[in-house]
Write a protein that holds these residues in place. Structure first.
Motif, short mmCIF file in Angstrom:
data_model
loop_
_atom_site.label_atom_id
_atom_site.label_comp_id
_atom_site.label_asym_id
_atom_site.label_seq_id
_atom_site.Cartn_x
_atom_site.Cartn_y
_atom_site.Cartn_z
N LEU A 1 44.94 75.47 -0.58
CA LEU A 1 43.48 75.43 -0.65
C LEU A 1 43.00 74.03 -1.00
O LEU A 1 42.02 73.53 -0.43
N THR A 2 43.66 73.39 -1.93
CA THR A 2 43.32 72.02 -2.28
C THR A 2 43.32 71.13 -1.05
O THR A 2 42.39 70.36 -0.81
N MET A 3 44.36 71.24 -0.26
CA MET A 3 44.52 70.36 0.89
C MET A 3 43.49 70.67 1.98
O MET A 3 42.98 69.77 2.63
N LEU A 4 43.18 71.96 2.17
CA LEU A 4 42.18 72.33 3.17
C LEU A 4 40.79 71.84 2.78
O LEU A 4 39.93 71.64 3.63
N ASN A 5 40.53 71.70 1.49
CA ASN A 5 39.20 71.32 1.01
C ASN A 5 39.12 69.86 0.59
O ASN A 5 38.17 69.48 -0.09
#
Lengths: 248, 248, 248, 248, 248, 248, 248, 248
Positions: H217-221
């Protein structure tokens, strides 16, 4: 009731100096005012160091006014959060001293002065959109007598902005980091300071930011140590805890 | 690099007293030791106030031994967490001074003495099963020079147990509350104290406790103020942050 | 069909005292009225002890009026839940005896009197914002003939408010605890009473309260025993179950 | 402390008939025994109507033995849940009167007899695999003096099995319904009875049953009224609450 | 700062040709403009190859205008995303050269011309409703000097539409596939090409599409290789990354 | 392309009776009409047995009109779903034969008659609020030439209503069960019939019904066999699949 | 009980030709055999068209043997699923005719022959790892008298493998598509056939495939029509429903 | 089939130079080898630029050997991933040229040499525990002819380690960033480079890292642009895509 006080009270009763009914009241510790719609906790300042805070969401302006009256009667300083401008228009009619902070959506009434700290709380945000939450934290901390330094819009996409302000951040006694999207700023700041860091995830973002869940998870799993976390968009909670720490 | 140091360094260069290559190294701040499998962060104590901690999960005993050697050579105190007894058997062969704390699953090596605080951290647990996480927090705090008071098994199902120990909790400079299942203890303690509270959810429970997610959510949504939260089962993180606060 | 009744009926048929078609109807137990848009379950009071309840959400005022007519013709008492004030304006035109409870969003029509219990149901809320759900529970219980005691705004952040009203809570035959945010109140009350406790999570809160999921999880995982749980904001369900228990 | 007792106690102190230290102890209500690893809540039977229950998961056999000794000294009846056969082998050496229920994984010791109710609790399961949870509920209820009727394997895939046993279910004062997979049985039974129904989701199933989350959600959203729910696989909780209701 | 530049700078300082304060500024790399509400990252084009992009959501038209002024003064090309038509009406008053792309909700200002690539990016969508996200990707890529080919509405329900346009897709240097609902198109295209594929899930769908989570998961788990994924509805991100790859 | 047709076509080419360009077109199977905003799949009826369906959500009335024109030109029957009354007002101006079904939110145009089946599809709902989804299924099935029997509002809370209509349900060739809340009706019906059952979860409910996720999970985990499931609120999908099965 | 049979029975009773007790039994429809641990549903074949299936998970070999004895006595064909090889070793000792299908983990006993269909069920898998689930579906369908065609390992990463076998798939009366990872195969096949498609998600995959949740969501949201879905890894359910459809 | 080849082929058929059956085979594009358990996709190298990769999980050593034989016969280079050491012991008996990479759990066989690129892929990890995933990416990229630079253990907790290696990272044509826990490293690196970045979340972490969901999620956002993401622990996918980009 604190053990020492309890002992003293009981010795007063034993000595006949204290009335049984009064003693019951004190032991029951009924330090609250009963309104139709609420029980205002008047003992909270004594117990927690800060008076009860009025959480405005889900309360009518009239209910807020009622609670504020009781608190003013008891000479307690007032902080109301999540209060819309519309509600404040009604509130200020009966509270001439009430001040409204629009970005922070906070109302304050100063019923007695409190001193300001020498040390300061640094409030750091990743982006422009995190500013409302940051202001809620800032007004909370300032209301409780803390000096605050704002360091806004220093997210990791342009990390030189952060390094440029690092001295201010490293000089704080407590640091609050506020970020939405992926929330990586908390980890980066955490790795660069030696003071406690309170991380606040915000609901800024879209898609898989899931209304702030993503930065919350990021902050809870930070590889940097010394980071504790509060609820999404909870600027008040961060400001409150930071004040506690700054006053240690 | 701190701005003051940078200025000094550049003036040394300007004055011809410092070499360009040396200055580059210092600005690059290469304060770490390069091993085959890791870059040990030797500058962390200076930067964060505490040396790098060895997180044992996913590292072999040999890797841990290698990192410990570098740290000992640099006279850094060592704290290793999440280290199984089996790994410690190997570690202690080359580290005669290493001490193992079984419940906490921690290893420590004291390479230089540090003083203990007057003020203390209270560590409060809801149940017997939360004790391992509590001990990780306690050993962490003690390793960093904090006095610790343990108040275990005072969950809200028998709330009189908590009130009986309230004096100890209220006397602390920082309070850690550790609970699994529904995690309600954090809110109750938070409502009774005026010092910062670090809440640690644990994976104790079954069914809808979802491995600690339920107490985590409980703690993040606490109606009591002054509570910040760390990751599930993260006793180390709580002890580390508590130490930071206790040293303020 | 109950076994005894079935046997009796069949013996009536065998004896020629009962008609085959009538017997079929009775065995099919077709105790409902067929409207265009609904099949009103007229046998529910006999089967479950209470008549069918009109769940107003997703029904038009006209549909509600239609169902109320059938129930009034059958002399059944009427309880309608989740009915907006707008819908009630239409309903009351054809139901002069209908009473509206605004906070609870309930409509009632008394088509025959029922006695009120001696024992009472205590309804306890954590905060002011939980009051709507509490009133739905209270009106439900009162409609079904239960005495109700309301103990509102006694959340654990100011736990002395709860202890001050403990006698009322401990004196109840059944206790309903209603709380949003982290829902810790259910556990605390559950640890202090010896009667069944029905916990109702509410959608009060923000961020990780996830619309009531957090207090729901808290309540399901309570370390106190004797707690059962209903759906988020389901004041009606709690009042209904409490009535069943209070009438045991 | 109950208000009446508090008043009496204070009057005793005022009259000089009670000692201050004793009064402090009583007000502090320190009704628990302190072990190394636990604080056994001896006042729980008085407060909640039932003695503390030993939750075996995460406790060593030795810890369980220790708690049992304290409880036996205090003449409290003992119920231990989630205790493996291996642990029981150790427990029974020092507790000759301890009885083990293998399917239920429960241990009981009767330190004083209690009467059995006339009315009964019906325990209904959907399938064969739900039986372990059902037995935990049954042993719990029986230990607390309830007559229990077991109605097992009557899931809705073959609904005639349920109707065949409906008389037994409808005759109960309290009904427990235990089901995994989709948990539809709770709604069906709930629509056919006029007594309180406690629903227990089980972790029986695969894929999207998500370890019992699916039947939990089914039960929380039941279209039938009068259903309250406990945690996944929480047979003990259901038996405990059913006993409370059956004794009303 | 790049190592080579740092070395040069330090040698300048050593040689007395550079001032210490200037050197400090350069090392701090303060390549940003400080506004009241934002720190505009002027060094980004140098660092990342593209100037800072203005994310319009959560910014007022006035804030956007302010940032655009700074960027225009610095001769940077401007791309603003997620900008509503209402905001653009205000923006264009002070930016006569600003162009608005309604479907894409993008604003661009060309402050210096950039060449267009020979190779092209193919943008492929499953349905008509995915077009807005596709246009955001297309405008982004075109603004950064890429030739773009649009292949819209070729979802797998009518797979012949896809095969009919396969030559265009196979001829691209980079392919972007945009799909909501179940997102299967990404896997099918991925299995047919030998160039990098960027998959963009969209929030098109209902029920269990969960606002785009379902196609996101589909794309992350694709059985075809060579697929990387961006956030839900993140047309900009896909266009940006595609531009990077197309310029390799 | 079917193997037989491919062979025939190639033999035509080999024999010089077919043109290479025509053969390419046929192999590419370009059976679609290219509009600005869509590629209408004209070959779908041949391939799937049914013409392309117009999913109205996210399409403008103008786009829908455009697609309808192409389909009418090709003599295809038209079914449009999720079309609001407002859009239909525009649509009917250029489609005089278009019929609107308000509850179902469907538009149909009959461009050629199709026969109706002897066997029927039974559509069963749990409650009044599930009726819109049921009508979408019914209109879909009827448009595709199926006889439909509606059995509405027979949820398990009053199970006698279901048994009263069981003959109709058991006589169907295919059964569709539509339910929100806990969705238990699917399992109960599934246990009583010997024909395929298509279960449709609806978003009717509140709190933990999670917009239809709960009945979806219930239906996927049904203890009854012979049940397959479609997306939440997907009445169209159920009607379409039921038609396929009813025509077998 | 069917209405016609009920009428006949009652007329028999009225005519004195039927005994009351016998009539009660028939109305109660007690068509099951009561074992210690299970109620075997002997009427299921009559009611549902297929005898009860023995779900082996969570049952001991002894329990399975017991159920098989009852079924054999009643001349019912037997299908047992999710039965390990170890359990089968015990089962076959008392069931000489039992056959074990290792990949499918199924046991069958043929107690009476049933004819095989002319039309066939096509079972299509994306990969080699989906084969176990596919075999469970195949054995189920074959046990119930269906001709089955297996088309394995034709996932969309190499879509030509699928097209090569399209004739077999298009010729089936019912198609089962089984896929893990992203499950895109269901949509692609669904777009190419005119017969009902049952999609089975499998737990094959890692990371965000979440044990089969991802292909489940993919299949529920398919842009192709005519697809219904069963639980993760539910090969049996797919085979059962396919058999129902193939026999229509 | 590519349009040009199709045209050529048809013209060959028309000219009588090509046989109909051969043409059918070519159009069907049956470029795969049929084994008992798999259809090996021999055309993939032509279609996708790389031969089919053997995903070892869920395949027996024998199945892997079988596929390797077919590939070797077709002179295809072999890469097998997720292959345990135990399986490799069996594999190497019949594949003398097979090489095993233990950390990466990969097997390779070089059946024809391929050249290595001048430009390189930088593989950057946050911690020591991310190394296995990193090696899977590295071996994949190297097998496909890419020069690789490894930059391991440079997580943001000690950010100077990253800056020290920045030159290597900034010099790469493509960068892969691999991180578990909170995954912040991707954003920080993304803000400092001008080449495409592929982010790989790993399952390293505990509690709320949820097996890699948090860094995903961190990387997607990520607030930094130019980042695309692959599945959790998908080192292979990252290496594959990086190779595609590095060869552009």
């Amino acid at each position: 009731m604190e053990q020492k006080n309890l002992k003293d009270l009981l010795m007063e009763v034993a000595a006949g100096r204290a009335d049984v009914t009064d003693a019951m009241d004190k032991i029951n510790n009924s330090g609250f005012a009963e309104l139709d719609f609420a029980k205002v906790d008047l003992a909270r300042e004594k117990r927690n160091g800060y008076p009860e805070v009025i959480y405005g969401e889900g309360k009518t302006a009239e209910q807020i006014v009622g609670i504020m009256q009781v608190m003013t009667q008891n000479k307690l300083n007032i902080l109301g959060t999540r209060i819309s401008k519309e509600k404040f228009e009604i509130i200020k009619e009966s509270n001439k001293n009430a001040i409204y902070f629009e970005k922070a959506r906070c109302v304050t009434v100063t019923n007695h002065e409190i001193p300001t700290t020498e040390s300061y709380v640094a409030i750091v945000t990743a982006g422009t959109s995190d500013m409302d939450v940051a202001e809620e934290a800032a007004i909370t901390a300032e209301t409780y007598g803390n000096k605050v330094e704002r360091v806004y819009d220093v997210g990791v996409a342009g990390i030189s902005r952060l390094f440029n302000r690092l001295d201010v951040i490293q000089g704080a006694k407590v640091v609050i980091v506020i970020a939405g999207m992926e929330g990586a700023l908390a980890s980066v700041v955490g790795g660069l300071i030696d003071s406690p860091l309170i991380a606040v995830p915000t609901s800024v973002g879209y898609g898989t930011s899931f209304g702030g869940v993503t930065p919350l998870l990021t902050m809870l799993n930070s590889c940097a140590s010394g980071i504790t976390v509060v609820n999404i968009d909870n600027g008040f909670g961060a400001g409150y805890s930071a004040s506690m720490m700054n006053h240690l």
